[in-house]
Scaffold this motif. Structure first.
Motif, PDB file in Angstrom:
ATOM      1  N   MET A   1      42.682  47.301 -20.866  1.00 25.24           N
ATOM      2  CA  MET A   1      41.386  47.736 -20.392  1.00 25.24           C
ATOM      3  C   MET A   1      40.440  47.832 -21.577  1.00 25.24           C
ATOM      4  O   MET A   1      40.772  48.386 -22.609  1.00 25.24           O
ATOM      5  N   THR A   2      39.264  47.282 -21.440  1.00 27.02           N
ATOM      6  CA  THR A   2      38.296  47.295 -22.541  1.00 27.02           C
ATOM      7  C   THR A   2      37.512  48.601 -22.520  1.00 27.02           C
ATOM      8  O   THR A   2      37.269  49.186 -21.474  1.00 27.02           O
ATOM      9  N   ASP A   3      37.107  49.016 -23.722  1.00 25.22           N
ATOM     10  CA  ASP A   3      36.285  50.215 -23.828  1.00 25.22           C
ATOM     11  C   ASP A   3      34.857  49.885 -23.436  1.00 25.22           C
ATOM     12  O   ASP A   3      34.323  48.824 -23.771  1.00 25.22           O
ATOM     13  N   LEU A   4      34.243  50.785 -22.707  1.00 19.41           N
ATOM     14  CA  LEU A   4      32.858  50.596 -22.286  1.00 19.41           C
ATOM     15  C   LEU A   4      31.926  51.117 -23.363  1.00 19.41           C
ATOM     16  O   LEU A   4      32.208  52.119 -24.017  1.00 19.41           O
ATOM     17  N   SER A   5      30.812  50.427 -23.509  1.00 19.75           N
ATOM     18  CA  SER A   5      29.811  50.904 -24.462  1.00 19.75           C
ATOM     19  C   SER A   5      29.121  52.128 -23.882  1.00 19.75           C
ATOM     20  O   SER A   5      29.231  52.430 -22.690  1.00 19.75           O
ATOM     21  N   GLN A   8      26.804  51.051 -21.088  1.00 18.15           N
ATOM     22  CA  GLN A   8      27.526  50.721 -19.855  1.00 18.15           C
ATOM     23  C   GLN A   8      28.024  51.985 -19.155  1.00 18.15           C
ATOM     24  O   GLN A   8      28.001  52.070 -17.938  1.00 18.15           O
ATOM     25  N   MET A   9      28.443  52.954 -19.961  1.00 25.02           N
ATOM     26  CA  MET A   9      28.912  54.222 -19.398  1.00 25.02           C
ATOM     27  C   MET A   9      27.765  54.949 -18.699  1.00 25.02           C
ATOM     28  O   MET A   9      27.943  55.509 -17.617  1.00 25.02           O
TER      29      MET A   9
END
Length: 192
Positions: A1-5, A8-9
């Motif tokens: 799972m990629t981290d959200l910026s 984006q959060m």
């Protein structure tokens, strides 16, 4: 799972909160109001029970009046007679609730005990159907608590009918108040 910026959060939180993000002050204010009402209800459970049964009477009476008005405006409809019977039953129930609030509270309490017991049994069946999931224990625990609540209500009946409906309404107001308060704070953090 990629981290959200961070951006984006923020977009994700705004989408989840929707229109609530536009009025955080109203949510916070409603949350505080519900918390205050819930604390008043905890302090005066019997009073809250009696007020709630009178409000129920108001809703029954209004429903009967509206049902009757609808029946009279629907001349020629095959079920006008049935609608008038419903209207009379609603109004009769409202008058009964106002004239005899204690027996009405007793009926509500029996209904609550039955709901706790039956939903607990259904949750227990569901828990055993899902026992191959690791979390099935929590569903079974929830079921056991609901069944126990139903039994405890019945064991303290009829004295519990004076305070139990008020207590449950007060707890619901407290839970709703905290929910609205935290939603309001979450929405407010989006506007910063």
């Amino acid at each position: 799972m990629t981290d959200l910026s961070v951006e984006q959060m923020k977009v994700l939180r705004a989408n989840v909160l929707g229109a609530a993000a536009k009025v955080p002050g109203a949510l916070i204010g409603l949350g505080i109001l519900f918390l205050i009402l819930g604390m008043i209800g905890i302090a005066g459970q019997t009073l809250f029970s009696l007020v709630s049964v009178n409000v129920l009477g108001i809703f029954l009476f209004a429903g009967g009046i509206l049902q009757g008005a609808h029946a009279f405006k629907s001349a020629g409809w095959k079920s006008v007679g049935v609608q008038l019977i419903f209207a009379i039953l609603y109004i009769g129930a409202a008058i009964y609730v106002w004239a005899f609030p204690i027996p009405a509270l007793e009926a509500i309490t029996l209904w609550l005990a039955a709901i706790f017991f039956i939903t607990g049994l259904l949750r227990l069946v569901s828990a055993f159907q899902h026992r191959h999931f690791a979390e099935w224990f929590w569903l079974a625990l929830s079921a056991a608590i609901s069944i126990l609540m139903g039994i405890l209500i019945m064991n303290s009946f009829p004295s519990s009918s004076l305070w139990l409906p008020g207590l449950l309404i007060a707890i619901e107001l407290l839970l709703q108040g905290w929910t609205l308060l935290f939603l309001g704070f979450a929405a407010k953090s989006l506007t910063k």
